[in-house]
Design a protein around this motif. Structure first.
Motif, PDB file in Angstrom:
ATOM      1  N   SER A  97       0.835  -1.192   0.000  1.00  0.00           N
ATOM      2  CA  SER A  97       0.000   0.000   0.000  1.00  0.00           C
ATOM      3  C   SER A  97       0.871   1.243   0.000  1.00  0.00           C
ATOM      4  O   SER A  97       1.984   1.246   0.522  1.00  0.00           O
ATOM      5  CB  SER A  97      -0.914   0.022   1.227  1.00  0.00           C
ATOM      6  N   ILE A 117      -0.117   3.631   1.651  1.00  0.00           N
ATOM      7  CA  ILE A 117      -0.457   4.151   2.974  1.00  0.00           C
ATOM      8  C   ILE A 117       0.088   3.189   4.021  1.00  0.00           C
ATOM      9  O   ILE A 117      -0.503   2.145   4.297  1.00  0.00           O
ATOM     10  CB  ILE A 117      -1.981   4.310   3.132  1.00  0.00           C
ATOM     11  N   GLY A 169      -2.732   3.168   8.065  1.00  0.00           N
ATOM     12  CA  GLY A 169      -4.095   3.565   7.709  1.00  0.00           C
ATOM     13  C   GLY A 169      -4.785   4.409   8.750  1.00  0.00           C
ATOM     14  O   GLY A 169      -5.653   5.227   8.430  1.00  0.00           O
ATOM     15  N   SER A 186      -5.819   8.871   0.334  1.00  0.00           N
ATOM     16  CA  SER A 186      -6.685   7.851   0.927  1.00  0.00           C
ATOM     17  C   SER A 186      -7.977   7.631   0.150  1.00  0.00           C
ATOM     18  O   SER A 186      -8.789   6.776   0.533  1.00  0.00           O
ATOM     19  CB  SER A 186      -7.021   8.235   2.373  1.00  0.00           C
ATOM     20  N   PHE A 246      -5.665  -0.217   1.797  1.00  0.00           N
ATOM     21  CA  PHE A 246      -6.332   0.709   2.715  1.00  0.00           C
ATOM     22  C   PHE A 246      -7.851   0.626   2.625  1.00  0.00           C
ATOM     23  O   PHE A 246      -8.538   0.559   3.650  1.00  0.00           O
ATOM     24  CB  PHE A 246      -5.881   2.147   2.446  1.00  0.00           C
ATOM     25  N   SER A 247      -8.407   0.676   1.407  1.00  0.00           N
ATOM     26  CA  SER A 247      -9.861   0.637   1.260  1.00  0.00           C
ATOM     27  C   SER A 247     -10.246  -0.256   0.092  1.00  0.00           C
ATOM     28  O   SER A 247      -9.511  -0.345  -0.901  1.00  0.00           O
ATOM     29  CB  SER A 247     -10.429   2.050   1.047  1.00  0.00           C
TER      30      SER A 247
END
Length: 257
Positions: free
Chosen positions: A4, A6, A9, A128, A232-233
């Motif tokens: 990721s 990120i 998170g 994000s 992350f998502s």
């Protein structure tokens, strides 16, 4: 955790659990200044209270109802550098009750966006994949609104701030661009041609039909937009199997919500 961009998170989305005190209640430890905070009582039956930095503190909408935005001066009274401050309001701070607050980082109060045919105010975090979009409807099919993500939203939640209307929700896993769910009901998926003009969002704008739910003439709206960010998502769908060993859904990370 999958690769990721990120590494942490919780610096972009974090859950804060707290206990109400019935008075001024400053909550810290979120890890950032939240731009979108969703609060729900855990110990008692109470409304879902949603606040964001674009509309401003004290401006409440509730996802389990259809009412327009209202001002609650004793609810969430301020967004702070590491959390938020609550007043004495019973729905977010009853003494002794326990609460959960889900917090997202966007980009403050937002700035002007003219990518669409309708100008908007956008608070976007492109890292994000989350943005808050405020705009005024014009009841014109084919109107577009800039969302500021720079990537295609996988889910958009719309709410009419000015009038009684449901929470119109778009999701990329729906088979058709006219398919719709409402957060405020238990109803199944249904088709609404007036909803997003049978047009899926792009990396810069989302489209609107002429329905009052998200594009009524001169009505004010808020839209929460989410895109996939690896590790992350993730936004998708699954089919239940009715077994104790239920369907496995791969996300590539341990979900926080």
């Amino acid at each position: 955790m999958a690769y990721s961009t990120i590494p942490k998170g919780s610096l972009y989305m974090n859950t804060k659990l707290y206990t109400g005190n019935g008075s001024t209640n400053a909550q810290t430890g979120v890890g950032f200044q939240p731009d979108f905070t969703w609060i729900k009582a855990r110990s008692n039956a109470e409304n879902h209270n949603l606040f964001d930095a674009v509309r401003g503190a004290t401006k409440r909408i509730r996802s389990n109802g259809t009412e327009a935005e209202d001002t609650r001066t004793t609810s969430l009274t301020a967004f702070g550098s590491d959390g938020f401050t609550l007043g004495s309001g019973s729905q977010v701070n009853t003494n002794g009750w326990t609460f959960a607050a889900w917090n997202w980082l966007a980009n403050g109060a937002g700035s002007a966006n003219t990518d669409g045919s309708i100008s908007s105010t956008v608070s976007a975090n492109t890292t994000s994949g989350f943005s808050i979009v405020s705009y005024t409807g014009n009841a014109t099919s084919g109107a577009t609104v800039g969302h500021g993500l720079g990537s295609t939203p996988k889910m958009i939640i719309f709410k009419d701030r000015s009038n009684v209307n449901g929470w119109h929700t778009y999701h990329s896993s729906f088979a058709n661009a006219t398919d719709l769910l409402l957060l405020d009901t238990t109803g199944a998926l249904y088709t609404a041609n007036y909803y997003i003009n049978n047009t899926r969002p792009t990396s810069s704008v989302f489209s609107l039909g002429n329905g009052a739910g998200n594009n009524g003439s001169s009505a004010n709206y808020i839209a929460y937009c989410f895109s996939d960010v690896q590790g992350f998502s993730k936004f998708g769908s699954y089919t239940g199997n009715g077994n104790a060993d239920g369907t496995f859904v791969y996300t590539g990370f341990k979900p926080a919500m």
